[in-house]
Structures are given as structure tokens and as C-alpha cells.
Design an enzyme around this catalytic site. Structure first.
Site, PDB file in Angstrom:
ATOM      1  N   SER A 167       0.768  -1.290  -0.100  1.00  0.00           N
ATOM      2  CA  SER A 167      -0.012  -0.016  -0.003  1.00  0.00           C
ATOM      3  C   SER A 167       0.949   1.467  -0.158  1.00  0.00           C
ATOM      4  O   SER A 167       1.659   1.274  -0.981  1.00  0.00           O
ATOM      5  CB  SER A 167      -0.846  -0.110   1.146  1.00  0.00           C
ATOM      6  OG  SER A 167      -1.958   0.992   1.171  1.00  0.00           O
ATOM      7  N   THR A 168       0.632   2.027   0.886  1.00  0.00           N
ATOM      8  CA  THR A 168       1.607   3.341   0.775  1.00  0.00           C
ATOM      9  C   THR A 168       3.144   2.969   0.988  1.00  0.00           C
ATOM     10  O   THR A 168       3.500   2.294   1.873  1.00  0.00           O
ATOM     11  CB  THR A 168       1.292   4.081   2.283  1.00  0.00           C
ATOM     12  OG1 THR A 168      -0.158   4.326   2.589  1.00  0.00           O
ATOM     13  CG2 THR A 168       1.861   5.444   2.246  1.00  0.00           C
ATOM     14  N   HIS A 194      -2.499  -0.936  -3.464  1.00  0.00           N
ATOM     15  CA  HIS A 194      -3.608  -0.254  -3.352  1.00  0.00           C
ATOM     16  C   HIS A 194      -3.424   1.037  -4.262  1.00  0.00           C
ATOM     17  O   HIS A 194      -2.463   1.762  -3.876  1.00  0.00           O
ATOM     18  CB  HIS A 194      -3.912   0.332  -1.790  1.00  0.00           C
ATOM     19  CG  HIS A 194      -4.042  -1.048  -0.898  1.00  0.00           C
ATOM     20  ND1 HIS A 194      -3.760  -0.685   0.759  1.00  0.00           N
ATOM     21  CD2 HIS A 194      -4.616  -2.266  -0.930  1.00  0.00           C
ATOM     22  CE1 HIS A 194      -4.242  -2.141   1.003  1.00  0.00           C
ATOM     23  NE2 HIS A 194      -4.653  -2.837  -0.141  1.00  0.00           N
ATOM     24  N   MET A 284      -0.147   1.002   5.252  1.00  0.00           N
ATOM     25  CA  MET A 284      -0.999   1.522   6.291  1.00  0.00           C
ATOM     26  C   MET A 284      -1.950   0.398   6.439  1.00  0.00           C
ATOM     27  O   MET A 284      -2.784  -0.155   5.444  1.00  0.00           O
ATOM     28  CB  MET A 284      -1.547   2.632   6.348  1.00  0.00           C
ATOM     29  CG  MET A 284      -2.150   3.235   7.564  1.00  0.00           C
ATOM     30  SD  MET A 284      -1.136   3.995   8.787  1.00  0.00           S
ATOM     31  CE  MET A 284      -2.141   4.541  10.076  1.00  0.00           C
ATOM     32  N   ASP A 287      -4.322  -4.973   6.032  1.00  0.00           N
ATOM     33  CA  ASP A 287      -4.736  -5.577   4.694  1.00  0.00           C
ATOM     34  C   ASP A 287      -3.574  -6.689   4.546  1.00  0.00           C
ATOM     35  O   ASP A 287      -2.201  -6.183   4.694  1.00  0.00           O
ATOM     36  CB  ASP A 287      -4.947  -4.974   3.544  1.00  0.00           C
ATOM     37  CG  ASP A 287      -5.586  -5.765   2.163  1.00  0.00           C
ATOM     38  OD1 ASP A 287      -5.997  -6.759   2.621  1.00  0.00           O
ATOM     39  OD2 ASP A 287      -5.497  -5.130   1.066  1.00  0.00           O
TER      40      ASP A 287
END
Length: 347
Positions: A167-168, A194, A284, A287
Site C-alpha cells: 500500500s503506502t 492499493h 498502512m 490488509d
């Protein structure tokens, strides 16, 4: 007194006001200045010293990429959130911005729907806070591990697939991993990053242009092949079918995201069982943690990125806390760990 100071750069007066109003609505954020192009921004950041910047890509005189290059030349390491349109040109430029140092990006509002504005406002505030807090050393992870770790792995199982979630900070992390994969990995690799709708195709194309292995955005019902990296399209969950095909769907988001890493991991575990390798990279939230547990319980091999190299040590931390992670490694070692597992075990 608000603790996060931001400068908003955009050539549109309307967008400068919209973005400023969104950020100023948060009790911890204050937009201290706006800039109408990159040159104006460069002049202002030398005086104002903001904690974060929002940056439009296409501006007159000096656009987003030129601005990031100049900031790098000046050693001006202010975390920057890129605000991008979803045209093919803009999505491609966004990937370039990440390459040249942008912290993250969000999609520019495409219409006036209230739900879209609310969602973008939430994303913008969250990403500006993550960027600024990391810059100010205010982001606390309460880490459970800060060093590499290797558990004993059964080396008698032939690996048939690899799944990766991020993600991030993921685009840069995945770039470091995927560009190290050889052309002949001998297995298919499935990736969930993401990312908003419209950006994953440009992301896949950039990876493909810089990798030995083939990289593409996944398509619904396509037959997956060895030696290909499949990137889940923004807005769709990606699952692996027992019929040898990829399935894309718009089932409800998990953990507030679609695609979700857990969807991929759990479906792949059902198909490949103990013949599967997974890796959870920077991001973050949590998941991928449930999927990691299920993969390990089914006999697979699991990795997570170590805190030392994560932009945000959230998802890898949650995965590690399940007690089901075999290998914890820094991002520069993740690719080699995966290659070693797939080649050594596939004797």
C-alpha cells in the site's frame, strides 16, 4: 496551534481553494501558502519551510516532475503528495513523480459528486498526515521487530506461484522487487497494490519497461502463465481460480480498499496450498495479515518487509503479529529471498 504546515501548488485557482479548504478543515493541518506553479513553489518553500506539499503535475513554467527534480537537486526533502488527473498522460507522469521522490498521490476530483469529494478529502488528509508525521518523526508504530528474521523452511516443496501485497510506499518498494526478478522465474506472480482506478495500467507499464520479467495489468478471465507479473487493476479485487484463470470482481471493499491483498492471498492459498510464497510490503493498516495466516496454515511460505525500510510499518507489522511470517527482510533483500525460495525449492 496546528502542527502540520502545508503549501498547495496548482495552476488552477479553483483547485488551490478546494484543496486548501479540504486540508484546513482538519484540526491538525494548516495551509500556510499556495503556489501557482513549480517555480513559485520552490521560492516559497525556501522561506516557509512546510512539513508537506501537495503538487499538481501539469503547470506552466515548471511542472510537477521538474519541481521534484529541482527539490532533489536542492536536497529539499519535503514530503510531497501529487494530485493527478486520470488521463493516460497524467497517470504515466504520476509514476514518474513517484520515481523522482513524491511520497504518494491521489486522483484529482473528476466531477462534482459529493461522495467523490468526501472520499478524496479523506484520502488527502490521511496521506498528508502520513507524509508529514513521518517527516516530523511523529508516526509511532510500536514495533514488535526491527531486525531480519528467518525461520526454518521446508525445502521439499515445489513453489508454483508468488503473491505480493503493498500500500503506502508500495510503488517504489514493488519497483525494487520486481525489477530484480529474472525473465524466467518459472512461476506466475500476482500483485495487489492499493491504487486508485485508472493508475494501475501505467504502473504495470512502467514496471514492464524496466524489468526483465513481463509485467501487465491483469484482465478478467485471462489464463495466467509462468514468468508473468499480474498487477490487480484499481477498483477490482483480483482472485485466482482453480481453473487456471484470473477473476476480477467488484465485491465490497475489505479494510476500505479494493483491490484487497487478503482477497488475493486467500484465493491463491486455496489453489496453490503449500506451493505458494507470499510477501507483505510497506503500507498502512492490516490488509494481508489474514491472508498471511491462511497461507502459512496451508503450508505456504510467508515474508514481510522489515520496519527498517518501510515507508509505513503497518501491513507488514500486522502480518508479523499473526506469528505466521517465516522471513522478515529489508526491501532490498525481498526479491532475492523470493528468487532463492522459488529456485532452491524447485529442484
Amino acid at each position: 496551534m496546528k502542527e502540520i504546515k502545508v503549501i498547495v501548488a496548482d495552476d488552477s485557482a479553483l483547485m488551490r481553494k478546494l484543496i486548501s479548504d479540504m486540508l484546513n478543515s482538519d484540526e491538525n493541518i494548516e495551509v500556510i501558502k499556495t503556489a501557482y506553479n513549480g517555480k513559485d513553489l520552490i521560492n516559497k518553500i525556501q522561506v516557509e519551510k512546510p512539513d508537506a506539499i501537495t503538487l499538481d503535475i501539469e503547470m506552466p513554467i515548471m511542472g510537477g516532475i521538474e519541481t521534484l527534480k529541482e527539490m532533489r537537486r536542492m536536497n529539499c526533502l519535503i514530503p510531497t503528495i501529487v494530485i493527478s488527473g486520470v488521463s493516460h498522460r497524467n497517470t504515466t507522469l504520476t509514476m514518474d513523480c513517484l520515481h523522482y521522490g513524491a511520497f504518494d498521490f491521489i486522483a484529482k476530483p473528476s466531477g462534482g459528486m459529493a461522495s467523490e469529494i468526501i472520499d478524496i478529502k479523506k484520502q488527502l488528509i490521511e496521506k498528508v498526515k502520513l507524509a508529514a508525521y513521518r517527516n516530523l518523526n511523529l508516526y509511532e508504530t510500536k514495533s514488535v521487530i526491527s531486525k531480519e528474521e528467518h525461520k526454518r523452511i521446508d525445502n521439499n516443496v515445489k513453489i508454483q506461484a508468488v503473491v505480493i501485497g503493498a500500500s503506502t510506499g508500495g510503488p517504489k518498494a514493488l519497483y525494487k522487487v520486481i525489477t530484480k526478478f529474472p525473465q524466467n522465474m518459472g512461476v506466475p506472480i500476482f500483485v495487489v497494490q492499493h491504487m486508485p482506478v485508472g493508475f494501475t495500467k501505467a504502473f504495470a507499464e512502467r514496471l514492464n519497461d524496466n524489468s526483465s520479467i513481463r509485467v501487465k495489468e491483469a484482465e478478467d478471465n485471462e489464463i495466467y502463465e509462468n514468468n508473468v507479473v499480474y498487477i490487480a487493476p484499481g477498483g477490482y479485487h483480483m482472485e485466482i481460480g482453480s481453473n487456471g484463470r484470473i477473476s476480477l470482481n467488484k465485491e465490497p471493499p475489505i479494510w476500505g480498499v479494493r483491490p484487497a491483498v487478503d482477497k488475493l492471498f486467500i484465493s491463491a492459498s486455496k489453489v496453490f496450498g503449500s506451493h505458494l510464497v507470499s510477501a507483505v510490503l510497506t503500507g498502512m493498516g492490516r490488509d494481508g495479515a489474514n491472508g498471511t495466516k491462511i497461507i502459512k496454515d496451508n503450508g505456504g511460505i510467508t515474508l514481510s518487509e522489515s520496519e527498517s525500510t518501510c515507508v509505513i510499518y503497518g501491513m507488514p507489522k500486522a502480518a508479523y503479529e499473526t506469528g505466521k511470517v517465516d522471513i522478515v527482510a529489508p526491501i532490498d533483500s525481498i526479491a532475492n529471498e523470493i528468487i532463492k525460495i522459488t529456485t532452491d525449492i524447485r529442484r
